[in-house]
Design a protein around this motif. Structure first.
Motif, mmCIF file in Angstrom:
data_model
loop_
_atom_site.group_PDB
_atom_site.id
_atom_site.type_symbol
_atom_site.label_atom_id
_atom_site.label_comp_id
_atom_site.label_asym_id
_atom_site.label_seq_id
_atom_site.Cartn_x
_atom_site.Cartn_y
_atom_site.Cartn_z
ATOM 1 N N PRO A 111 -8.262 -11.173 -8.433
ATOM 2 C CA PRO A 111 -8.107 -11.399 -6.999
ATOM 3 C C PRO A 111 -9.200 -12.316 -6.456
ATOM 4 O O PRO A 111 -10.324 -12.284 -6.948
ATOM 5 C CB PRO A 111 -8.233 -9.986 -6.405
ATOM 6 N N THR A 113 -12.102 -13.953 -4.035
ATOM 7 C CA THR A 113 -13.154 -13.458 -3.145
ATOM 8 C C THR A 113 -13.086 -14.312 -1.872
ATOM 9 O O THR A 113 -12.142 -15.069 -1.683
ATOM 10 C CB THR A 113 -14.536 -13.573 -3.825
ATOM 11 N N LEU A 114 -14.063 -14.173 -1.004
ATOM 12 C CA LEU A 114 -14.106 -14.972 0.226
ATOM 13 C C LEU A 114 -15.237 -15.993 0.117
ATOM 14 O O LEU A 114 -16.272 -15.724 -0.501
ATOM 15 C CB LEU A 114 -14.329 -14.068 1.439
ATOM 16 N N ARG A 196 -15.319 -11.135 11.088
ATOM 17 C CA ARG A 196 -15.804 -10.612 9.790
ATOM 18 C C ARG A 196 -14.903 -9.479 9.320
ATOM 19 O O ARG A 196 -14.546 -9.392 8.146
ATOM 20 C CB ARG A 196 -17.237 -10.107 9.938
ATOM 21 N N ALA A 197 -14.580 -8.584 10.254
ATOM 22 C CA ALA A 197 -13.725 -7.441 9.921
ATOM 23 C C ALA A 197 -12.335 -7.908 9.502
ATOM 24 O O ALA A 197 -11.774 -7.429 8.510
ATOM 25 C CB ALA A 197 -13.634 -6.506 11.122
ATOM 26 N N MET A 200 -12.628 -9.793 6.085
ATOM 27 C CA MET A 200 -13.008 -8.902 4.972
ATOM 28 C C MET A 200 -11.889 -7.929 4.623
ATOM 29 O O MET A 200 -11.807 -7.431 3.499
ATOM 30 C CB MET A 200 -14.295 -8.156 5.314
ATOM 31 N N TYR A 201 -11.024 -7.647 5.605
ATOM 32 C CA TYR A 201 -9.853 -6.800 5.357
ATOM 33 C C TYR A 201 -8.953 -7.409 4.278
ATOM 34 O O TYR A 201 -8.202 -6.699 3.606
ATOM 35 C CB TYR A 201 -9.073 -6.611 6.661
ATOM 36 N N ALA A 203 -9.609 -8.343 1.392
ATOM 37 C CA ALA A 203 -9.849 -7.733 0.076
ATOM 38 C C ALA A 203 -8.926 -6.542 -0.126
ATOM 39 O O ALA A 203 -8.383 -6.330 -1.223
ATOM 40 C CB ALA A 203 -11.318 -7.324 -0.056
ATOM 41 N N LEU A 204 -8.732 -5.761 0.946
ATOM 42 C CA LEU A 204 -7.818 -4.611 0.861
ATOM 43 C C LEU A 204 -6.365 -5.087 0.837
ATOM 44 O O LEU A 204 -5.547 -4.590 0.056
ATOM 45 C CB LEU A 204 -8.075 -3.664 2.044
ATOM 46 N N ARG A 207 -5.287 -6.246 -2.592
ATOM 47 C CA ARG A 207 -5.087 -5.162 -3.563
ATOM 48 C C ARG A 207 -3.877 -4.298 -3.217
ATOM 49 O O ARG A 207 -3.210 -3.762 -4.097
ATOM 50 C CB ARG A 207 -6.364 -4.351 -3.690
ATOM 51 N N LEU A 208 -3.583 -4.151 -1.937
ATOM 52 C CA LEU A 208 -2.367 -3.420 -1.555
ATOM 53 C C LEU A 208 -1.123 -4.214 -1.936
ATOM 54 O O LEU A 208 -0.116 -3.640 -2.359
ATOM 55 C CB LEU A 208 -2.370 -3.124 -0.051
ATOM 56 N N SER A 211 -0.699 -3.464 -5.530
ATOM 57 C CA SER A 211 -0.268 -2.100 -5.854
ATOM 58 C C SER A 211 1.142 -1.811 -5.339
ATOM 59 O O SER A 211 1.880 -1.046 -5.960
ATOM 60 C CB SER A 211 -1.270 -1.072 -5.318
ATOM 61 N N PHE A 217 4.114 -5.883 4.237
ATOM 62 C CA PHE A 217 3.548 -4.599 4.671
ATOM 63 C C PHE A 217 2.487 -4.918 5.703
ATOM 64 O O PHE A 217 2.076 -6.072 5.892
ATOM 65 C CB PHE A 217 2.939 -3.825 3.489
ATOM 66 N N ASN A 218 2.031 -3.904 6.373
ATOM 67 C CA ASN A 218 0.916 -4.024 7.292
ATOM 68 C C ASN A 218 0.324 -2.648 7.498
ATOM 69 O O ASN A 218 0.832 -1.667 6.965
ATOM 70 C CB ASN A 218 1.388 -4.643 8.621
ATOM 71 N N VAL A 219 -0.749 -2.566 8.266
ATOM 72 C CA VAL A 219 -1.338 -1.263 8.564
ATOM 73 C C VAL A 219 -1.140 -0.920 10.041
ATOM 74 O O VAL A 219 -1.007 -1.800 10.888
ATOM 75 C CB VAL A 219 -2.853 -1.219 8.233
ATOM 76 N N ASN B 118 -18.057 -8.465 -1.221
ATOM 77 C CA ASN B 118 -17.300 -9.649 -1.594
ATOM 78 C C ASN B 118 -17.200 -9.867 -3.111
ATOM 79 O O ASN B 118 -16.108 -9.819 -3.660
ATOM 80 C CB ASN B 118 -17.893 -10.888 -0.892
ATOM 81 N N LEU B 189 -5.926 1.477 -5.960
ATOM 82 C CA LEU B 189 -6.254 0.047 -5.866
ATOM 83 C C LEU B 189 -6.718 -0.537 -7.190
ATOM 84 O O LEU B 189 -7.236 -1.651 -7.226
ATOM 85 C CB LEU B 189 -7.302 -0.187 -4.785
ATOM 86 N N ALA B 197 -12.754 -3.773 -1.778
ATOM 87 C CA ALA B 197 -11.805 -3.663 -0.667
ATOM 88 C C ALA B 197 -12.129 -2.454 0.201
ATOM 89 O O ALA B 197 -12.128 -2.535 1.429
ATOM 90 C CB ALA B 197 -10.385 -3.561 -1.216
ATOM 91 N N MET B 200 -15.523 -3.127 2.058
ATOM 92 C CA MET B 200 -15.427 -4.213 3.050
ATOM 93 C C MET B 200 -14.565 -3.810 4.240
ATOM 94 O O MET B 200 -14.716 -4.345 5.343
ATOM 95 C CB MET B 200 -14.889 -5.487 2.389
ATOM 96 N N ALA B 203 -16.125 -2.888 7.773
ATOM 97 C CA ALA B 203 -16.352 -3.816 8.886
ATOM 98 C C ALA B 203 -15.269 -3.632 9.948
ATOM 99 O O ALA B 203 -15.553 -3.656 11.154
ATOM 100 C CB ALA B 203 -16.360 -5.261 8.374
ATOM 101 N N LEU B 204 -14.030 -3.409 9.498
ATOM 102 C CA LEU B 204 -12.931 -3.160 10.437
ATOM 103 C C LEU B 204 -13.046 -1.763 11.036
ATOM 104 O O LEU B 204 -12.874 -1.568 12.243
ATOM 105 C CB LEU B 204 -11.583 -3.348 9.715
ATOM 106 N N LYS B 220 -2.580 3.703 8.321
ATOM 107 C CA LYS B 220 -1.415 4.028 7.497
ATOM 108 C C LYS B 220 -0.805 2.707 7.054
ATOM 109 O O LYS B 220 -0.649 1.793 7.876
ATOM 110 C CB LYS B 220 -0.416 4.811 8.340
ATOM 111 N N VAL B 221 -0.506 2.599 5.780
ATOM 112 C CA VAL B 221 0.151 1.387 5.283
ATOM 113 C C VAL B 221 1.645 1.518 5.563
ATOM 114 O O VAL B 221 2.283 2.497 5.151
ATOM 115 C CB VAL B 221 -0.112 1.184 3.777
ATOM 116 N N VAL B 222 2.188 0.530 6.281
ATOM 117 C CA VAL B 222 3.596 0.532 6.681
ATOM 118 C C VAL B 222 4.308 -0.568 5.905
ATOM 119 O O VAL B 222 3.820 -1.699 5.853
ATOM 120 C CB VAL B 222 3.718 0.266 8.198
ATOM 121 N N SER B 223 5.440 -0.255 5.301
ATOM 122 C CA SER B 223 6.178 -1.304 4.571
ATOM 123 C C SER B 223 7.661 -1.167 4.824
ATOM 124 O O SER B 223 8.092 -0.307 5.577
ATOM 125 C CB SER B 223 5.885 -1.237 3.077
#
Lengths: 223, 223
Positions: A111, A113-114, A196-197, A200-201, A203-204, A207-208, A211, A217-219, B118, B189, B197, B200, B203-204, B220-223
């Protein structure tokens, strides 16, 4: 509304198409507009894609920025500062710049990086380089298709984030996100350092995507 | 089960209380156990707190780690490597270490940045320093009260993340998260670098806590 969209990749095309469909006049900006027409765009030639989209034209970064009352940065994050300098400080002065880019560094493989994180962000770099431009970070936390159609995921019940130093500019961008694209819940993360938030999100997010096997998708923030 | 919980702050106390209530034998680890009893703990003396909690005792980092069949790192992230070295490689060898810590750097004020991000993470630093220990990152993305009681937020309909290099260890930790604490959806992950992830994301989390005014939330991850 006249809009400039810097970047002719999938994000730039998706935003341009959606905003033109809502009656706006969109100028996409490219480093070399003459080279774009022969490129591939979602399985067809870019020039064919362009003919199918009334209200969208392609020009230089400078012309796209100059023509836009509001400008979207949809370039690759690692190239965004160069693209914005090509657009020019004068063309961006006093305007809202919606920064959609993610500063992904793919030089080390996946994956990614930033290129900037933690103590700084791409949006802050842009705001510092263009102090007369009102930078608002938005939309970078979802895939292009979800940006303009949140209803495609979980009946639209998921959240977006926004940040920027100028409250009126954030308010204007929120109206666009709600009225043009259908976003219901938009969290204001404060000043432009909130980017920044949001960056940096990624990275998650990356990976989501790995997976879950999908970028659709979203949160949603639950409290 | 005999458990070691390194750290006597709010996270360590909350985890220890919840796990002792579920019939486990918990040894909390402190740098100086004799100094802990006179400290404040949620509005009372730590020694009073301790008397109210059957099944929880306080010992040195080394004794807590040695007594635990599984060990939780609930120390402040910037001090975690020191705490784990004080616990000792022998006491942690072959065991699952659940890393709950966040590498917050508060030296520059608020909002904090991260001491590592990072291209690396605290959990990876720990895994490299203790190669015979099976590090699993978990729970760092929510407030202490939510960790052990997800039902307190949105009827428990929100998600947790886990990562680590050893699949069996992750599976064991997931059972604990589900059966002891009630987590329903746990996203794997991947390897321990997934901790980038999860860390980082702080920060959020920090900015959402500021914008919502509460630490009682999750995503919550929504898909």
């Amino acid at each position: 509304m006249r809009l400039g969209v810097l970047g002719t990749g999938r994000v730039g095309r998706t935003l341009s198409e959606a905003m033109a469909q809502r009656g706006n006049d969109v100028t996409m900006g490219a480093r070399d507009p003459s080279a774009v027409s022969g490129r591939e765009a979602d399985g067809e030639l870019f020039e064919v894609w362009l003919r199918r989209h009334d209200g969208v034209r392609v020009a230089s970064f400078a012309d796209a920025a100059a023509n836009g009352e509001m400008v979207f940065n949809a370039t690759a994050g690692a190239a965004s500062l160069d693209a914005l300098h090509a657009a020019g400080e004068q063309s961006l002065r006093g305007k809202i710049l919606v920064d959609v880019a993610n500063p992904l560094d793919l030089s080390g493989g996946v994956p990614p990086t930033l290129t900037v994180a933690n103590t700084d962000s791409l949006a802050e770099q842009i705001q510092r380089a263009f102090p007369q431009t009102r930078v608002v970070k938005a939309l970078n936390t979802v895939n292009a298709a979800v940006m303009v159609n949140p209803a495609a995921v979980g009946q639209g019940d998921h959240d977006l984030f926004v940040c920027g130093d100028d409250g009126e500019s954030k308010a204007a961008v929120k109206v666009i996100l709600r009225d043009w694209f259908g976003w219901r819940t938009i969290h204001d993360l404060g000043g432009i350092d909130g980017a920044r938030a949001m960056e940096m999100y990624l990275a998650l997010w990356i990976r989501l995507m790995r997976s879950t096997g999908s970028a659709s998708f979203n949160v949603k923030v639950v409290s």
